[in-house]
Motif scaffolding. Structure first.
Motif, PDB file in Angstrom:
ATOM      1  N   UNK A 345     -21.562 -12.694  15.997  1.00 38.49           N
ATOM      2  CA  UNK A 345     -20.944 -12.882  14.891  1.00 38.49           C
ATOM      3  C   UNK A 345     -19.939 -11.553  14.621  1.00 38.49           C
ATOM      4  N   UNK A 346     -18.726 -12.163  14.003  1.00 40.61           N
ATOM      5  CA  UNK A 346     -17.730 -11.124  13.579  1.00 40.61           C
ATOM      6  C   UNK A 346     -17.274 -11.413  12.303  1.00 40.61           C
ATOM      7  N   UNK A 347     -16.711 -10.586  11.651  1.00 43.84           N
ATOM      8  CA  UNK A 347     -15.660 -10.493  10.539  1.00 43.84           C
ATOM      9  C   UNK A 347     -14.591 -10.033  10.577  1.00 43.84           C
ATOM     10  N   UNK A 348     -13.509 -10.121   9.970  1.00 44.79           N
ATOM     11  CA  UNK A 348     -12.238  -9.494   9.755  1.00 44.79           C
ATOM     12  C   UNK A 348     -12.409  -8.140   8.995  1.00 44.79           C
ATOM     13  N   UNK A 349     -11.868  -7.229   9.475  1.00 40.77           N
ATOM     14  CA  UNK A 349     -11.790  -5.931   8.827  1.00 40.77           C
ATOM     15  C   UNK A 349     -10.931  -5.827   7.752  1.00 40.77           C
ATOM     16  N   UNK A 350     -11.313  -5.523   6.620  1.00 39.29           N
ATOM     17  CA  UNK A 350     -10.273  -5.362   5.405  1.00 39.29           C
ATOM     18  C   UNK A 350      -9.422  -6.560   5.081  1.00 39.29           C
ATOM     19  N   UNK A 351     -10.314  -7.540   5.187  1.00 36.65           N
ATOM     20  CA  UNK A 351      -9.656  -8.969   5.028  1.00 36.65           C
ATOM     21  C   UNK A 351      -8.856  -9.108   3.614  1.00 36.65           C
ATOM     22  N   UNK A 352      -9.944  -8.656   2.724  1.00 30.17           N
ATOM     23  CA  UNK A 352      -9.242  -9.059   1.197  1.00 30.17           C
ATOM     24  C   UNK A 352      -7.918  -8.091   1.073  1.00 30.17           C
ATOM     25  N   UNK A 353      -7.863  -7.048   1.713  1.00 33.21           N
ATOM     26  CA  UNK A 353      -6.724  -6.206   1.534  1.00 33.21           C
ATOM     27  C   UNK A 353      -5.629  -6.846   2.348  1.00 33.21           C
ATOM     28  N   UNK A 354      -5.856  -7.301   3.214  1.00 37.00           N
ATOM     29  CA  UNK A 354      -4.731  -7.951   4.321  1.00 37.00           C
ATOM     30  C   UNK A 354      -4.213  -9.213   3.417  1.00 37.00           C
TER      31      UNK A 354
END
Length: 458
Positions: A345-354
């Motif tokens: 599994x993975x998620x995107x780092x700092x996605x909300x900021x991006x």
């Protein structure tokens, strides 16, 4: 000449009649909007007070000087003596306020105290479900609401109110909290829905449903349109639907969630009659114009902003979703094949900021394109939720580790975005969700070291 005059008179009469009914309809809609806002305010007060009460109690518990003293001196006292003290304290809270779920977790010993005593030792390495505890502490939040299944109470859906306990120097002593059983909240919501003829949801900042009378929607459906309305804590947003109904939303600052109240049909009979008259005259006018000037046009359907995962495909990426897993493996599903060796599994780092400066949907779609190169026809890539993806893979964890390291580099180079990846060797003796939480643990280790990497556990 007479025919032209007759046509002109007919058009004029239709215009006058339509203007008349348009005025009536506008007035009725204004009255309906005012009424709906009053209803929404009542629902807001009711739900806010229902959840605000345990939040206030939880905050008072976190300030209890005797509780703080007990946690500070926990290892100096006999374990059974501390356990009895906690039992008595939590039982008094339970008896006084009527909440079945009341707990204290010690940061020093990681003991999970309930009114029954020590239920367990919180240990994410042994029990993946426990990872929430460290995530909450690392978030820096003083209080958090979390919808999850309660292991201590037969895995019932529960809204947990977690509150940090700190000493006079701000050091964390543990976490204290209460829990509201989802079925109790559902009764309150259902009563309001039946009374006012509306649909009510509580959603998080991503639009993910946290409270719904339909349990299948919980953490499985999105109302992203309500977030796009930019609701605040002062007033309800109000969106009138073209063919009747409305959507209203308001932020609940104590909960950090949003209250959404919506209706997809006209409930007021008088308005329905007026709309019917208006539509009839519009159709007459259209018929006249069509016969003389133009060809018919197709009517467009209405939009439903409750995106429930009733299908097994994610609409944005085209990937299988969590509903696919539920359909294929069941609510507490286990792997029914030995084909898959690794769960990733993975998620995107700092996605909300991006997403504050870039288009989040475009980023997700590009990442999916790159990630699909790791998956063959017999393997699966799922969109788990938001910016989080899960993989069932046939390769062993060592091979997968190298593949995902290459993926991290590719995403960083092409999109200037990083991801954190967790890998585990699948344990066929446990549920898919347990295997998933084990992978989340590994992903969280990557995030603790700044993200943009892979961590595996065999």
């Amino acid at each position: 000449m007479k025919r032209k005059i007759l046509s002109a008179v007919t058009i004029l009469l239709l215009a006058l009649l339509l203007s008349h009914y348009a005025c009536l309809l506008t007035d009725s809609r204004k009255q309906e909007a005012s009424k709906n806002k009053l209803i929404a305010a009542h629902i807001y007060d009711s739900i806010n007070s229902t959840v605000a009460k345990p939040i206030a109690i939880s905050q008072d518990m976190a300030c209890n000087t005797l509780l703080k003293k007990a946690l500070k001196e926990e290892t100096l006292e006999d374990a059974s003596q501390t356990e009895q003290l906690m039992k008595d304290y939590l039982s008094s809270i339970q008896k006084k306020f009527g909440y079945t779920v009341a707990f204290v977790i010690s940061e020093k010993t990681h003991r999970y105290y309930s009114p029954s005593g020590i239920e367990k030792i919180v240990n994410p390495q042994e029990q993946p479900y426990d990872i929430w505890y460290q995530q909450f502490l690392d978030s820096g939040k003083q209080i958090n609401l979390d919808t999850d299944r309660d292991q201590v109470n037969n895995f019932r859906w529960t809204v947990f109110i977690d509150t940090r306990i700190t000493d006079e120097n701000g050091r964390t002593l543990g976490v204290v909290g209460l829990g509201l059983f989802m079925d109790d909240l559902q009764k309150i919501v259902q009563t309001a829905q039946d009374t006012y003829g509306v649909k009510i949801n509580l959603i998080d900042a991503d639009g993910l449903v946290q409270v719904d009378t339909d349990t299948s929607n919980i953490e499985n459906a999105y109302i992203s349109d309500a977030i796009a309305d930019r609701p605040n804590s002062e007033n309800f947003t109000y969106i009138q639907r073209k063919m009747g109904g409305f959507r209203m939303a308001r932020y609940l600052p104590d909960l950090k969630w949003y209250l959404v109240i919506h209706s997809f049909a006209i409930k007021n009979r008088q308005i329905g009659i007026k709309i019917s008259f208006a539509i009839s005259f519009i159709l007459l006018a259209m018929l006249f114009v069509i016969n003389v000037l133009t060809k018919p046009k197709k009517n467009l359907g209405t939009h439903n902003d409750l995106v429930k995962l009733t299908t097994s495909e994610d609409p944005l990426t085209g990937l299988p979703n969590r509903n696919y897993l539920r359909e294929s493996y069941g609510e507490q599903g286990v792997f029914n094949t030995v084909r898959y060796k690794t769960l990733a599994m993975f998620d995107i780092d700092h996605f909300k900021t991006i997403t504050e400066t870039r288009n989040g949907d475009d980023i997700l779609k590009e990442i999916v394109k790159l990630s699909k190169k790791l998956v063959n026809e017999q393997e699966f890539m799922f969109r788990w939720s938001g910016d989080e993806f899960v993989f069932f893979l046939e390769s062993d964890v060592q091979t997968c580790e190298e593949n995902f390291k290459n993926l991290c580099a590719s995403i960083k180079e092409k999109l200037d975005v990083t991801i954190s990846v967790g890998l585990v060797e699948i344990d066929l003796a446990t549920s898919i969700k347990t295997n998933y939480h084990r992978a989340v643990q590994q992903c969280y280790i990557v995030k603790e070291h700044g993200g943009n990497g892979v961590c595996r556990k065999e």
